[in-house]
Design an enzyme around this catalytic site. Structure first.
Site, PDB file in Angstrom:
ATOM      1  N   CYS A  67       0.800  -1.228   0.000  1.00 46.05           N
ATOM      2  CA  CYS A  67       0.000   0.000   0.000  1.00 46.05           C
ATOM      3  C   CYS A  67       0.834   1.279   0.000  1.00 46.05           C
ATOM      4  CB  CYS A  67      -0.917   0.007   1.219  1.00 46.05           C
ATOM      5  SG  CYS A  67      -2.096  -1.348   1.185  1.00 46.05           S
TER       6      CYS A  67
HETATM    7  N1  LIG Z   1      -2.703  -5.887   1.979  1.00 47.24           N
HETATM    8  C1  LIG Z   1      -3.102  -4.767   2.574  1.00 47.24           C
HETATM    9  O1  LIG Z   1      -2.681  -4.466   3.692  1.00 47.24           O
HETATM   10  C2  LIG Z   1      -4.110  -3.850   1.924  1.00 47.24           C
HETATM   11  C3  LIG Z   1      -4.734  -2.879   2.714  1.00 47.24           C
HETATM   12  C4  LIG Z   1      -5.685  -2.037   2.136  1.00 47.24           C
HETATM   13  C5  LIG Z   1      -5.953  -2.140   0.780  1.00 47.24           C
HETATM   14  N2  LIG Z   1      -5.300  -3.081   0.015  1.00 47.24           N
HETATM   15  C6  LIG Z   1      -5.644  -3.139  -1.398  1.00 47.24           C
HETATM   16  O2  LIG Z   1      -6.483  -4.263  -1.610  1.00 47.24           O
HETATM   17  C7  LIG Z   1      -6.219  -4.858  -2.885  1.00 47.24           C
HETATM   18  C8  LIG Z   1      -5.868  -6.327  -2.704  1.00 47.24           C
HETATM   19  O3  LIG Z   1      -4.667  -6.409  -1.943  1.00 47.24           O
HETATM   20  P1  LIG Z   1      -4.211  -7.748  -1.223  1.00 47.24           P
HETATM   21  O4  LIG Z   1      -3.109  -7.364  -0.310  1.00 47.24           O
HETATM   22  O5  LIG Z   1      -5.379  -8.495  -0.691  1.00 47.24           O
HETATM   23  O6  LIG Z   1      -3.600  -8.558  -2.476  1.00 47.24           O
HETATM   24  P2  LIG Z   1      -3.243 -10.095  -2.522  1.00 47.24           P
HETATM   25  O7  LIG Z   1      -2.212 -10.238  -3.581  1.00 47.24           O
HETATM   26  O8  LIG Z   1      -2.958 -10.605  -1.149  1.00 47.24           O
HETATM   27  O9  LIG Z   1      -4.591 -10.786  -2.988  1.00 47.24           O
HETATM   28  C9  LIG Z   1      -5.160 -10.607  -4.225  1.00 47.24           C
HETATM   29  C10 LIG Z   1      -5.791 -11.918  -4.684  1.00 47.24           C
HETATM   30  O10 LIG Z   1      -6.429 -11.684  -5.940  1.00 47.24           O
HETATM   31  C11 LIG Z   1      -6.242 -12.839  -6.738  1.00 47.24           C
HETATM   32  N3  LIG Z   1      -6.482 -12.473  -8.130  1.00 47.24           N
HETATM   33  C12 LIG Z   1      -5.671 -11.819  -8.984  1.00 47.24           C
HETATM   34  N4  LIG Z   1      -6.286 -11.614 -10.157  1.00 47.24           N
HETATM   35  C13 LIG Z   1      -7.522 -12.148 -10.029  1.00 47.24           C
HETATM   36  C14 LIG Z   1      -8.633 -12.250 -10.898  1.00 47.24           C
HETATM   37  N5  LIG Z   1      -8.622 -11.735 -12.129  1.00 47.24           N
HETATM   38  N6  LIG Z   1      -9.738 -12.874 -10.454  1.00 47.24           N
HETATM   39  C15 LIG Z   1      -9.777 -13.390  -9.203  1.00 47.24           C
HETATM   40  N7  LIG Z   1      -8.759 -13.326  -8.339  1.00 47.24           N
HETATM   41  C16 LIG Z   1      -7.646 -12.702  -8.748  1.00 47.24           C
HETATM   42  C17 LIG Z   1      -4.843 -13.298  -6.395  1.00 47.24           C
HETATM   43  O11 LIG Z   1      -4.642 -14.660  -6.732  1.00 47.24           O
HETATM   44  C18 LIG Z   1      -4.796 -13.042  -4.895  1.00 47.24           C
HETATM   45  O12 LIG Z   1      -5.212 -14.157  -4.155  1.00 47.24           O
HETATM   46  C19 LIG Z   1      -5.114  -4.015  -3.503  1.00 47.24           C
HETATM   47  O13 LIG Z   1      -5.692  -3.029  -4.304  1.00 47.24           O
HETATM   48  C20 LIG Z   1      -4.445  -3.377  -2.299  1.00 47.24           C
HETATM   49  O14 LIG Z   1      -3.822  -2.145  -2.629  1.00 47.24           O
HETATM   50  C21 LIG Z   1      -4.402  -3.946   0.561  1.00 47.24           C
END
Ligand SMILES: NC(=O)c1ccc[n+]([C@@H]2O[C@H](COP(=O)([O-])OP(=O)(O)OC[C@H]3O[C@@H](n4cnc5c(N)ncnc54)[C@H](O)[C@@H]3O)[C@@H](O)[C@H]2O)c1
Length: 432
Positions: A271
């Site tokens: 992030c």
């Molecule tokens: N990790 C954090 O602390 C956090 C906090 C706030 C916001 N975010 C935001 O949330 C979003 C997700 O982050 P995250 O950390 O959970 O990512 P992550 O990589 O842990 O998880 C994303 C998941 O999406 C899946 N994926 C990818 N393409 C896909 C598709 N086309 N269809 C279905 N599944 C698909 C991946 O396999 C993965 O399991 C991002 O935009 C991030 O910036 C993350």
């Protein structure tokens, strides 16, 4: 619309969470916990299989919480996107990284939305949760979904609601962090807010998805810029011979107008190092230069180099050179008490040390193996013999379950980038 609101309030709506990562899995569990039927959709078969087996793969989500929900049939997962046509609500939680030239990579959102468009039904509610640039909900999601011939606010509903999860935080988890919601139409906001109100303590409605998108970008830019400021103060204090940690601790006694931020070896995670550049990229597209964001990015990006200089100078004072020195890195995850190394400054620092000829190993109870880029290392268990055999130990991430007294006693040189050794003293301890 009324029927959809009714089944949301009755918790009879069937919810799909697309992307079961650090954000999607805890969200899916919260919905299932309050009684919704939840189906996670992910392209990663390992995740869908593990979840269907009743097991968690995310540290913050205990298996004991997942297993009963899977057994009751409240929570399941699939890689088959055709399930979308049978669901009432779809939350998109896919990654939003930066591309090679540090531009937003929204390809994961685009792919997820393409899949939704293929199976979109009347009366479905779609919510984008991935952090992205201002305008994305309308430009990337609405446009594509309306190409199906269905109309927003009449046939389907669309909102943006940024995720604010803080991995490793034991106090604030998905259910007690207020949720911001902005729908494309007032009805869209009403439905999305009504959904989150079922499982999240407080929901803040805003007037549009653009406002909600900007809220998330402001929050993360605020952190990046303030960390950049305090990192600059740390660099300055180092030259001036002042202990920056003592300065911050004293400044933080002011009950108003000051909020402590702490310096460190560089930014990490999915992030803070990433999201501000979504905003500056968007600003640039309208001819606006986001100067604070760029400056903070430069200062924060310099910190790993500063750490390497600190190590080199500290070794030099002991008549040793970096080349050939044995260095153990303590903590490689991007922050304390988590098992995530994405964008961790430890990776950058390890690579720079190896490039300069150091023999680098690491110890991190949360990361047994480190296989990133060219790196393939195995975590070492900290004991007196390992510590005594090293020329320098470098604290990059200060996990709370590490015995620092052992370190202070047996290491010949320690570079502490986190003030983890507060209260310990000795000529062999070097602070950031
Ligand atoms: N990790 C954090 O602390 C956090 C906090 C706030 C916001 N975010 C935001 O949330 C979003 C997700 O982050 P995250 O950390 O959970 O990512 P992550 O990589 O842990 O998880 C994303 C998941 O999406 C899946 N994926 C990818 N393409 C896909 C598709 N086309 N269809 C279905 N599944 C698909 C991946 O396999 C993965 O399991 C991002 O935009 C991030 O910036 C993350």
């Amino acid at each position: 619309m009324n029927r959809l609101l009714e089944i949301i309030k009755n918790r009879e709506a069937r919810i799909g969470v697309i992307g079961l990562g650090y954000v999607g899995l805890p969200l899916a569990v919260e919905f299932a916990r309050v009684g919704f039927d939840v189906c996670g959709i992910d392209v990663d078969k390992h995740k869908t299989d593990t979840l269907n087996d009743g097991r968690s793969y995310i540290l913050d989500v205990p298996t004991e919480k997942v297993k009963p929900l899977v057994e009751k049939g409240k929570l399941r997962a699939t890689g088959d996107f055709s399930i979308i046509s049978k669901l009432d609500v779809l939350c998109i939680c896919v990654p939003t990284p930066l591309g090679k030239s540090r531009d937003p990579d929204v390809s994961y959102i685009v792919k997820a939305v393409d899949a939704i468009a293929l199976y979109l039904q009347k009366n479905q509610l779609v919510i984008l949760e991935s952090t992205t640039y201002h305008g994305s909900t309308e430009e990337l999601v609405l446009t594509k979904l309306e190409e199906t011939g269905l109309r927003v606010g009449e046939d389907f509903y669309l909102a943006f609601s940024p995720e604010r999860v803080d991995p490793g935080n034991k106090v604030y988890t998905t259910h007690n962090v207020p949720k911001v919601v902005g729908g494309v139409t007032p009805h869209c906001t009403q439905l999305a807010a009504g959904l989150y109100e079922q499982c999240i303590d407080e929901v803040k409605r805003v007037s549009s998805p653009r406002v909600a998108e900007m809220v998330k970008l402001l929050e993360n830019t605020f952190r990046s810029v303030n960390i950049g400021l305090v990192n600059e103060i740390a660099l300055m204090s180092d030259k001036l011979g002042v202990d920056v940690w003592e300065v911050i601790e004293a400044a933080a006694t002011k009950p108003f107008g000051f909020m402590p931020f702490y310096p460190g070896p560089g930014l990490g995670g999915h992030c803070i190092p990433v999201d501000p550049f979504y905003l500056s990229w968007k600003a640039r597209s309208i001819g606006f230069e986001a100067r604070f964001i760029e400056l903070a990015g430069m200062i924060n990006g310099f910190m790993p180099y500063h750490v390497v200089t600190k190590i080199t100078d500290a070794l030099n004072r002991q008549r040793k050179c970096l080349k050939g020195s044995k260095i153990i890195i303590l903590g490689v995850s991007y922050k304390r008490d988590i098992d995530d190394v994405r964008e961790s400054p430890a990776l950058d620092i390890i690579e720079k040390l190896i490039e300069r000829g150091a023999a680098v190993s690491y110890s991190d109870p949360y990361i047994p193996e480190l296989a990133e880029g060219h790196l393939a290392l195995t975590s070492r268990t900290l004991d007196r013999d390992i510590l005594a055999s090293q020329d320098c130990a470098v604290i990059i991430t200060a996990h709370s379950n590490v015995d620092y007294s052992l370190l202070v006693k047996h290491a010949s040189l320690i570079v502490d980038t986190r003030n983890a050794l507060k209260g310990f003293s000795g000529d062999h301890i070097v602070k950031l």
